[in-house]
Design a protein around this motif. Structure first.
Motif, PDB file in Angstrom:
ATOM      1  N   ALA A 133       0.807  -1.176  -0.093  1.00 58.66           N
ATOM      2  CA  ALA A 133       0.085   0.186   0.067  1.00 58.66           C
ATOM      3  C   ALA A 133       0.839   1.256   0.002  1.00 58.66           C
ATOM      4  N   ALA A 134       2.010   1.352   0.942  1.00 64.08           N
ATOM      5  CA  ALA A 134       2.863   2.309   0.744  1.00 64.08           C
ATOM      6  C   ALA A 134       3.511   2.530  -0.514  1.00 64.08           C
ATOM      7  N   PRO A 139       5.630   8.116  -6.711  1.00 65.49           N
ATOM      8  CA  PRO A 139       5.501   8.478  -8.096  1.00 65.49           C
ATOM      9  C   PRO A 139       6.003   7.253  -8.963  1.00 65.49           C
ATOM     10  N   ALA A 140       5.688   7.048 -10.343  1.00 65.81           N
ATOM     11  CA  ALA A 140       5.750   5.697 -11.145  1.00 65.81           C
ATOM     12  C   ALA A 140       7.196   5.577 -11.019  1.00 65.81           C
ATOM     13  N   GLU A 141       7.980   6.311 -11.500  1.00 63.89           N
ATOM     14  CA  GLU A 141       9.636   6.315 -11.691  1.00 63.89           C
ATOM     15  C   GLU A 141      10.058   5.608 -10.489  1.00 63.89           C
ATOM     16  N   GLN A 142       9.777   6.343  -9.420  1.00 56.30           N
ATOM     17  CA  GLN A 142      10.382   5.822  -7.999  1.00 56.30           C
ATOM     18  C   GLN A 142      10.133   4.460  -7.775  1.00 56.30           C
ATOM     19  N   ARG A 143       8.771   4.280  -8.213  1.00 58.97           N
ATOM     20  CA  ARG A 143       8.414   2.854  -7.817  1.00 58.97           C
ATOM     21  C   ARG A 143       8.925   1.862  -8.553  1.00 58.97           C
ATOM     22  N   LEU A 181       8.980   6.582   1.642  1.00 61.93           N
ATOM     23  CA  LEU A 181       8.187   5.397   2.347  1.00 61.93           C
ATOM     24  C   LEU A 181       8.578   5.400   3.940  1.00 61.93           C
ATOM     25  N   ALA A 182       9.711   5.894   4.247  1.00 62.47           N
ATOM     26  CA  ALA A 182       9.963   5.818   5.661  1.00 62.47           C
ATOM     27  C   ALA A 182       9.134   6.358   6.623  1.00 62.47           C
ATOM     28  N   PRO A 183       8.453   7.479   6.623  1.00 58.97           N
ATOM     29  CA  PRO A 183       7.238   8.024   7.444  1.00 58.97           C
ATOM     30  C   PRO A 183       6.167   7.060   7.572  1.00 58.97           C
ATOM     31  N   ALA A 208      13.764   1.781   5.077  1.00 57.41           N
ATOM     32  CA  ALA A 208      12.369   1.708   4.508  1.00 57.41           C
ATOM     33  C   ALA A 208      12.557   0.829   3.105  1.00 57.41           C
ATOM     34  N   SER A 209      12.667  -0.294   2.974  1.00 61.75           N
ATOM     35  CA  SER A 209      12.742  -1.051   1.965  1.00 61.75           C
ATOM     36  C   SER A 209      11.579  -2.058   1.609  1.00 61.75           C
ATOM     37  N   VAL A 210      11.682  -2.592   0.609  1.00 60.88           N
ATOM     38  CA  VAL A 210      10.520  -3.654   0.312  1.00 60.88           C
ATOM     39  C   VAL A 210      10.869  -4.885   0.282  1.00 60.88           C
ATOM     40  N   PRO A 211       9.886  -5.956   0.336  1.00 65.40           N
ATOM     41  CA  PRO A 211      10.610  -7.208   0.380  1.00 65.40           C
ATOM     42  C   PRO A 211      11.032  -7.704  -0.876  1.00 65.40           C
ATOM     43  N   PRO A 212      12.080  -8.735  -0.824  1.00 65.09           N
ATOM     44  CA  PRO A 212      12.331  -9.335  -1.886  1.00 65.09           C
ATOM     45  C   PRO A 212      11.398 -10.423  -2.783  1.00 65.09           C
TER      46      PRO A 212
END
Length: 234
Positions: A133-134, A139-143, A181-183, A208-212
């Motif tokens: 959800a976070a 933005p699309a490019e960062q995602r 993502l951090a906050p 603040a990372s995302v799971p592999p």
């Protein structure tokens, strides 16, 4: 004496054979790379149907544009670039629509890799729910950069080739994405630190990372359009 089995063709050989008119060559490329293309699209778009459509569009584009491939990058990099561009096109077209939180259990199950489904602990599911959800708020490019680097495990240089931007741009997009993502994930880091407290006295730097994502085996298809609805659960 039995003949020794021949070595499998390289991706570039398969693409060349497709351009030359061999009917099965492109299907073999799809079998080799479909699952990773699917994983990138699914985590970039956060929606199963949108991801299926994006991968299908990308494979159709690759099928038609194969004659333009000049070998300046790996075939897999070329395929990922087309797929990411297809995803970003869909994100931009949907930019005026408000992103809804992922709060439907069945839909969330479809977004997870197979090994992270019902067998996973409830806390793991909640973590993935909130992370996805976070991620959808970026933005699309960062995602796209975070999906490739943090979730799919691509080196920054390879992600840069896929996105067709300098490595510094990928690093910058990842850094800005993690900062945004951090906050949103502070409470998750706090809960994780409390859970670590009884067993570890070391200080950990939260990230603040995302799971592999996992790298499932290819399921196989002979038709680029057959990816519709595939690549994830069956």
């Amino acid at each position: 004496m039995a003949a020794e089995p021949s070595e499998p063709l390289s991706d570039s050989d398969l693409l060349a054979r497709h351009v030359a008119g061999e009917p099965e060559a492109f299907g073999e490329l799809v079998r080799r790379h479909r699952d990773r293309l699917w994983a990138v699209a699914l985590r970039t778009l956060g929606d199963r149907e949108e991801a299926a459509d994006a991968v299908q569009d990308a494979l159709v584009s690759a099928f038609r544009a194969a004659h333009t491939f000049r070998g300046q990058s790996a075939v897999t990099t070329w395929l990922h670039r087309i797929t990411v561009n297809a995803c970003l096109d869909r994100v931009r077209k949907a930019a005026t629509r408000k992103t809804a939180p992922i709060d439907d259990t069945e839909r969330f199950e479809q977004l997870l890799e197979p090994h992270e489904s019902a067998e996973a602990p409830a806390e793991r599911q909640d973590l993935h729910r909130e992370l996805l959800a976070a991620l959808a708020t970026l933005p699309a490019e960062q995602r796209a950069a975070l999906v490739l680097v943090d979730m799919q495990g691509y080196p920054v240089a390879e992600a840069a080739r896929i996105l067709d931007v300098p490595t510094g741009t990928v690093k910058s997009r990842c850094a800005r994405g993690r900062a945004r993502l951090a906050p949103l994930l502070t409470h998750l880091r706090s809960e994780g630190a409390e859970a670590d407290e009884p067993t570890a006295g070391r200080n950990r730097t939260p990230r603040a990372s995302v799971p592999p994502a996992s790298r499932p085996k290819d399921a196989g298809t002979n038709n680029p359009a057959a990816v519709k609805g595939g690549g994830g659960r069956t």
